[in-house]
Write a protein that holds these residues in place. Structure first.
Motif, PDB file in Angstrom:
ATOM      1  N   LYS A  52      46.973  41.578  79.259  1.00 21.78           N
ATOM      2  CA  LYS A  52      46.448  40.561  78.350  1.00 21.78           C
ATOM      3  C   LYS A  52      45.178  39.934  78.926  1.00 21.78           C
ATOM      4  O   LYS A  52      44.198  39.705  78.206  1.00 21.78           O
ATOM      5  CB  LYS A  52      47.502  39.482  78.101  1.00 21.78           C
ATOM      6  N   ASN A  53      45.185  39.668  80.225  1.00 23.65           N
ATOM      7  CA  ASN A  53      44.005  39.104  80.881  1.00 23.65           C
ATOM      8  C   ASN A  53      42.831  40.078  80.830  1.00 23.65           C
ATOM      9  O   ASN A  53      41.679  39.670  80.655  1.00 23.65           O
ATOM     10  CB  ASN A  53      44.321  38.744  82.331  1.00 23.65           C
TER      11      ASN A  53
ATOM     12  N   TYR B 221      44.927  53.272  85.474  1.00 22.11           N
ATOM     13  CA  TYR B 221      45.058  51.936  84.868  1.00 22.11           C
ATOM     14  C   TYR B 221      45.395  52.094  83.385  1.00 22.11           C
ATOM     15  O   TYR B 221      44.580  51.807  82.509  1.00 22.11           O
ATOM     16  CB  TYR B 221      43.759  51.148  85.029  1.00 22.11           C
ATOM     17  N   PRO B 222      46.592  52.547  83.077  1.00 17.74           N
ATOM     18  CA  PRO B 222      46.953  52.884  81.695  1.00 17.74           C
ATOM     19  C   PRO B 222      46.889  51.730  80.695  1.00 17.74           C
ATOM     20  O   PRO B 222      46.695  51.965  79.501  1.00 17.74           O
ATOM     21  CB  PRO B 222      48.393  53.409  81.838  1.00 17.74           C
ATOM     22  N   ASP B 223      47.062  50.489  81.173  1.00 21.31           N
ATOM     23  CA  ASP B 223      47.041  49.374  80.229  1.00 21.31           C
ATOM     24  C   ASP B 223      45.813  48.474  80.386  1.00 21.31           C
ATOM     25  O   ASP B 223      45.773  47.364  79.873  1.00 21.31           O
ATOM     26  CB  ASP B 223      48.312  48.521  80.359  1.00 21.31           C
ATOM     27  N   SER B 224      44.771  48.989  81.102  1.00 22.69           N
ATOM     28  CA  SER B 224      43.569  48.167  81.278  1.00 22.69           C
ATOM     29  C   SER B 224      42.284  48.982  81.468  1.00 22.69           C
ATOM     30  O   SER B 224      41.240  48.405  81.766  1.00 22.69           O
ATOM     31  CB  SER B 224      43.744  47.214  82.470  1.00 22.69           C
ATOM     32  N   TYR B 225      42.353  50.307  81.292  1.00 18.28           N
ATOM     33  CA  TYR B 225      41.148  51.105  81.535  1.00 18.28           C
ATOM     34  C   TYR B 225      40.028  50.794  80.544  1.00 18.28           C
ATOM     35  O   TYR B 225      38.852  51.058  80.810  1.00 18.28           O
ATOM     36  CB  TYR B 225      41.463  52.609  81.536  1.00 18.28           C
ATOM     37  N   TYR B 226      40.374  50.204  79.403  1.00 19.01           N
ATOM     38  CA  TYR B 226      39.325  49.787  78.462  1.00 19.01           C
ATOM     39  C   TYR B 226      38.386  48.785  79.128  1.00 19.01           C
ATOM     40  O   TYR B 226      37.189  48.759  78.841  1.00 19.01           O
ATOM     41  CB  TYR B 226      39.959  49.147  77.216  1.00 19.01           C
ATOM     42  N   LEU B 227      38.915  47.944  79.988  1.00 19.23           N
ATOM     43  CA  LEU B 227      38.093  46.959  80.680  1.00 19.23           C
ATOM     44  C   LEU B 227      37.027  47.651  81.519  1.00 19.23           C
ATOM     45  O   LEU B 227      35.865  47.218  81.553  1.00 19.23           O
ATOM     46  CB  LEU B 227      38.973  46.076  81.578  1.00 19.23           C
ATOM     47  N   LEU B 228      37.412  48.727  82.176  1.00 24.13           N
ATOM     48  CA  LEU B 228      36.452  49.482  82.987  1.00 24.13           C
ATOM     49  C   LEU B 228      35.403  50.147  82.106  1.00 24.13           C
ATOM     50  O   LEU B 228      34.229  50.240  82.483  1.00 24.13           O
ATOM     51  CB  LEU B 228      37.195  50.527  83.825  1.00 24.13           C
ATOM     52  N   MET B 229      35.802  50.596  80.931  1.00 24.66           N
ATOM     53  CA  MET B 229      34.855  51.170  79.989  1.00 24.66           C
ATOM     54  C   MET B 229      33.870  50.109  79.503  1.00 24.66           C
ATOM     55  O   MET B 229      32.673  50.387  79.334  1.00 24.66           O
ATOM     56  CB  MET B 229      35.603  51.780  78.799  1.00 24.66           C
TER      57      MET B 229
END
Length: 224
Positions: free
Chosen positions: A180-181, A80-88
Motif C-alpha cells: 500500500k505504501n 518484488y511481486p507486490d511493488s515492482y510497479y514502484l520501480l517502473m
C-alpha cells in the motif's frame, strides 16, 4: 530498496537523454529547436518537419521510456511481486526527466508527452489504453489544440493509474502495508510527473487564455 530506486532513476534519465527530435533534425539538416516552439519533442517535429518526422520522433520518445520500464517489469516482478510497479515508476520518471531536462542541451528538451505516453503504456492496464487514446485524439479533434489534448491526457493517465489499483489491476496489494505504501509513493510520483508535463505547457495555457494558441495541423511549416 532506496538504492535501487536511485539507480533506476539514473538509468531512466540516461535513456531519456536520447533526444530523437534533435537527432532526426540533424539528419534532415534542420535544428527544430530553432523553429516552431523551440522544443525538441514530437509536436514540434511534426509541425516543423512534417508527419513522417513527427511519427519517427514519437516512436523514439515513446520507446525510450517504454522499453526500460518493461525491462524493469520482467527483471523485478518476481523479486518484488507486490511493488515492482514502484520501480517502473522511478524508471519512467527518470526517462521523462532526461527528456525534459537533458544536461547536454542546457536542460532544454521536449515537454515529455510522448515519453510519458511510453511510460504509461508500461504501467496502465491494457483495457484502459484505448480509452486514453480516445480521450487524447478526441479532444484534439474537437478543440484542434494539441496542448489541450496533451494536458487532458496527463490528467487522465494520473487518474487511471490510481483507479486501476483500486480495481485490482496492478501488482499492488492494498491490504498489505508495504505494498500500500508503494502504491501511495507511486501515485504521488505519477501525479507529480503529470503536473510537470502540464507545467511545461504554461506558455500554451497562457496563449489559450489569450486566444492566441495555434491550432494543430499536420501540414509542415513552409520554408523549413
Amino acid at each position: 530498496m532506496i538504492g535501487l530506486r536511485i539507480i533506476l532513476l539514473i538509468i531512466g534519465y540516461v535513456c531519456g537523454l536520447l533526444e530523437t527530435g534533435v537527432l532526426y533534425g540533424k539528419i534532415s539538416g534542420t535544428d527544430i529547436r530553432k523553429h516552431g516552439s523551440g522544443n525538441s519533442g514530437t509536436t514540434n517535429a511534426l509541425r516543423v518537419l512534417g508527419f513522417k518526422a513527427g511519427l519517427i520522433v514519437f516512436i523514439g520518445d515513446f520507446c525510450k521510456s517504454f522499453i526500460p520500464c518493461m525491462v524493469v517489469r520482467f527483471v523485478f516482478r518476481n523479486t518484488y511481486p507486490d511493488s515492482y510497479y514502484l520501480l517502473m515508476v522511478y524508471t519512467g520518471c527518470g526517462a521523462v526527466l532526461g527528456h525534459i531536462f537533458p544536461f547536454y542541451l542546457k536542460f532544454k528538451g521536449g515537454k515529455g508527452i510522448a515519453t510519458i505516453g511510453g511510460f504509461a503504456a508500461s504501467v496502465i492496464h491494457p483495457i484502459f489504453i484505448p480509452v486514453l487514446l480516445i480521450i487524447f485524439v478526441g479532444i484534439i479533434a474537437i478543440t484542434k489544440y494539441m496542448s489541450v489534448g496533451s494536458i487532458c491526457l496527463m490528467i487522465s493517465i494520473a487518474a487511471t493509474f490510481i483507479i486501476q489499483a483500486f480495481l485490482g489491476l496492478t501488482c499492488f496489494d492494498l491490504g498489505v502495508s508495504s505494498s500500500k505504501n508503494a502504491f501511495i509513493e507511486s501515485s504521488i510520483l505519477v501525479i507529480l510527473l503529470a503536473g510537470l508535463a502540464i507545467f511545461k505547457h504554461k506558455a500554451n495555457i497562457q496563449r489559450l487564455i489569450n486566444h492566441e494558441e495555434n491550432k494543430f495541423h499536420f501540414k509542415k511549416q513552409e520554408g523549413v
